[in-house]
Scaffold this active site. Structure first.
Site, PDB file in Angstrom:
ATOM      1  CG  HIS A   1      -1.872   1.092   1.358  1.00 27.45           C
ATOM      2  ND1 HIS A   1      -3.242   0.939   1.285  1.00 27.45           N
ATOM      3  CD2 HIS A   1      -1.674   2.422   1.554  1.00 27.45           C
ATOM      4  CE1 HIS A   1      -3.836   2.110   1.435  1.00 27.45           C
ATOM      5  NE2 HIS A   1      -2.909   3.030   1.607  1.00 27.45           N
ATOM      6  CD  GLU A   2       1.442   3.498   3.621  1.00 21.90           C
ATOM      7  OE1 GLU A   2       1.616   4.582   3.023  1.00 21.90           O
ATOM      8  OE2 GLU A   2       0.407   3.238   4.267  1.00 21.90           O
TER       9      GLU A   2
ATOM     10  CG  HIS B   1       0.365   6.122  -0.763  1.00 22.29           C
ATOM     11  ND1 HIS B   1      -0.739   6.402  -1.530  1.00 22.29           N
ATOM     12  CD2 HIS B   1      -0.106   5.638   0.411  1.00 22.29           C
ATOM     13  CE1 HIS B   1      -1.837   6.099  -0.853  1.00 22.29           C
ATOM     14  NE2 HIS B   1      -1.485   5.623   0.341  1.00 22.29           N
TER      15      HIS B   1
END
Lengths: 233, 103
Positions: A112-113, A116
């Site tokens: 997820h990170e 980003h």
């Protein structure tokens, strides 16, 4: 660490160690009183074995943002139930060592990170001032990281089938935005709706929505072969 | 060149079988609310074999157009942000946790 950003309602209060670590990095106290060691071990395992994470690490390297574990990833204690975050000001991914206790959870948070971070690397994402940009990256991260897989949702007791994936992506993106920015729910919903179609259909660097490790492995293979593929076109 | 084509055959055959699999149909319904359309992969595999056997120009063009459509499908939405031409300058800047940086 940017003080003005700290005070400005950008969600930094969830990550208190961004401004001041409780225990000195690498100290014995840190090892004894925090989950730092466990976090580091799980992080290393995720980077080496999760096909989702491996693909993102390759993609970032190809984009000129090679991830160095010691520089770009940080295991810290966080507030509440937040699992992780991406700090654009310092180009670092924060992993909440006090809230991640299972390897599968670590794999998802890292993925997820990294999404980003990947967005930050390839585009001019105005994290702090443009809610549409923030919403877009959150939609992509919820969509592509496995956060919204059928089994994950079932584990949260959110049983749904037809197009449930999209409902999950919307609601998780909304939650993430509301956690770090001071805006109303209605406003956040409106922004998510505006950017949803574009961002939900942006599968970079996966090429498809990976629904399992197997899908992610094949996406990885496709990614590795992309130069040959585009040359053929 | 021959190797690439065999490679493409393997891929389009795999993609067609994967498309039709229970797992994929389930996930497609879960994601999009409909069953997937696998016809294009079937066509691609057929054209790939055709190209391999007879080197027909039609087969090659059909394949290229199919792949270009697939890529175009992905690109048809207006992007929310502008792409960078270079990675962020501060990506590898040393961390300085003592002093706050000016914005």
């Amino acid at each position: 660490m940017d003080q003005t950003k700290q005070e400005g309602g950008y969600g930094y209060d969830l990550f208190p160690e961004r401004s001041k670590r409780k225990y000195k990095e690498g100290s014995i106290a840190e090892r004894l009183f925090t989950f730092n060691n466990k976090c580091q071990v799980m992080l290393q395992f995720a980077m080496e074995t999760s096909p989702y994470a491996k693909l993102l690490l390759s993609a970032m390297k190809s984009s000129g943002c090679k991830i160095l574990k010691d520089r770009h990833l940080s295991c810290e204690d966080c507030d509440g139930t937040v699992s992780g975050g991406f700090d654009a000001a310092s180009s670092q991914i924060v992993l909440c060592q006090n809230n991640i206790h299972q390897q599968s959870h670590m794999n998802r948070v890292v993925t997820h990170e990294l999404i980003h971070a990947f967005d930050h690397c390839r585009a001019h994402v105005d994290w702090f001032n443009n809610f549409r940009h923030l919403a877009c990256s959150e939609i992509r991260a919820a969509n592509l990281s496995g956060d919204c897989s059928f089994s994950q949702e079932a584990a949260r007791l959110n049983f749904g089938l037809k197009q449930h994936h999209q409902e999950c992506v919307r609601s998780r993106a909304l939650r993430s935005i509301l956690a770090v920015r001071k805006i109303s729910r209605e406003e956040a919903e409106k922004i998510v709706d505006e950017v949803f179609d574009t961002c939900f259909n942006d599968y970079a660097p996966f090429g498809r929505i990976p629904h399992s490790n197997r899908d992610a492995k094949f996406a990885n293979r496709d990614y590795e072969n992309r130069d040959r593929y585009y040359a053929n076109l | 060149h021959g190797d690439t084509n065999i490679h493409n055959n393997i891929i389009s055959k795999f993609e067609f079988r994967h498309c039709k699999s229970f797992g994929n149909i389930f996930h497609h319904y879960y994601t999009h609310g409909t069953a997937p359309s696998c016809q294009q992969w079937k066509e691609d595999y057929k054209n790939c074999r055709e190209w391999e056997k007879h080197q027909g120009i039609e087969a090659k063009e059909a394949l290229q157009s199919s792949e270009m459509n697939r890529v175009a499908e992905q690109r048809k939405f207006t992007p929310v942000w502008t792409m960078r031409s270079n990675p962020p300058e501060d990506w590898n800047m040393p961390l300085n946790q003592e002093t706050p940086r000016d914005s």
